[in-house]
Design a protein around this motif. Structure first.
Motif: not given
Length: 306
Positions: A20-21, A44-46, A52-54, A124-126
């Motif tokens: 998934d990563l 997860a994505t958002r 685009e954010t992981a 973490q938010v990436s």
């Protein structure tokens, strides 16, 4: 500090979480903490603004990106990593940063990197930022790994815009551009500081930090490297010009501080243990041993002479 996003931690086989990563962030290898091959986490994505954010939660030993992984997957993004919960130590090239909740680091996906968690639950938010666009906007200052210092007022502004983008998903363009402007201002500030202080080398900054913080028992070589945003190995190489290590310089400054206090009439009724602690020592026997090694006399003898 309040989290930006509620993390998810569910037991998963390491192979599934790693897959998934890789699907979301690229070629990264995940090392679990335990021997059972499971990791409590989720990927997860958002979309935050137009980024685009992981959202990555895990309790692994570490996640790494090797030279081989970079060859297989060169990466088209820079990742603005926001430590949302827990902590993480980032090692990228010669740079090292210890992230606590709220800290930010702009990761360069073209460089080998390691994200060390040591089994502590982390979220973490990436934000994935297109590399070519970032280079076009900001130049080389955005590459190589950049720590965003929370001591800078721009960190507060960036945090506020991120929070607003999460709360108001409709205002994407304006807020996204505002965030880019703040990041550009931060990078420009870094560039200006370097031009204004050409003689301010890493070694000179390290020596100033040691002088200012030597009385703090919690301040050691690893904390010094963290504040300078370099690895301990790189810091040691710079100290080779002085023929000593960062730890030796710090010890020497603490002993000099204690010696000055022992020889001062202003010490009043303060005991040797109190003076040692005020000079940054938290081990009295170690203090006595190193003091005698440096001065050839005991701390008590110095105090008695005065």
């Amino acid at each position: 500090m309040q989290s930006l996003i509620t993390p998810v931690h569910r037991p998963l086989p390491v192979e599934i979480l790693q897959a998934d990563l890789r699907k979301v962030c690229g070629a990264f290898d995940l090392e679990p903490m335990g021997r059972d091959g499971t990791v409590a986490g989720d990927v997860a994505t958002r979309r935050i603004g137009f980024f685009e954010t992981a959202v990555v939660g895990l309790d692994a030993r570490h996640v790494s990106r090797s030279v081989r992984s970079i060859r297989q997957d060169p990466g088209e993004h820079l990742f603005l990593l926001i430590q949302d919960e827990g902590h993480c130590r980032i090692e990228q090239g010669e740079k090292m940063a210890a992230l606590a909740a709220g800290d930010m680091f702009l990761v360069d996906s073209t460089l080998p990197s390691a994200f060390v968690y040591d089994g502590v639950r982390s979220s973490q938010v990436s934000l994935h930022m297109p590399r070519e666009e970032m280079l076009h906007r900001f130049g080389a200052e955005c590459t190589g790994g950049v720590a965003i210092s929370r001591d800078d007022p721009l960190w507060i502004a960036m945090r506020a815009v991120l929070t607003k983008m999460l709360a108001e998903p409709g205002a994407t363009t304006q807020l996204g551009e505002a965030f880019f402007c703040l990041m550009g201002a931060y990078l420009q500030g870094m560039r200006t500081q370097e031009k204004a202080r050409p003689a301010d080398t890493l070694l000179s900054r390290a020596l100033v930090m040691i002088d200012r913080n030597c009385a703090d028992p919690g301040f050691g070589p690893s904390e010094l490297a963290r504040r300078l945003n370099v690895s301990e190995r790189m810091l040691q190489r710079h100290f080779q010009a002085l023929g000593e290590t960062p730890g030796h310089r710090l010890l020497s400054r603490r002993l000099e501080l204690a010696h000055a206090h022992l020889g001062s009439h202003a010490q009043g009724g303060q005991g040797i243990a109190g003076i040692a602690f005020d000079a940054g020592f938290n081990d009295l026997s170690y203090f006595y041993r190193e003091f005698r090694k440096k001065y050839g006399i005991t701390p008590g003898a110095v105090a008695h002479c005065h």
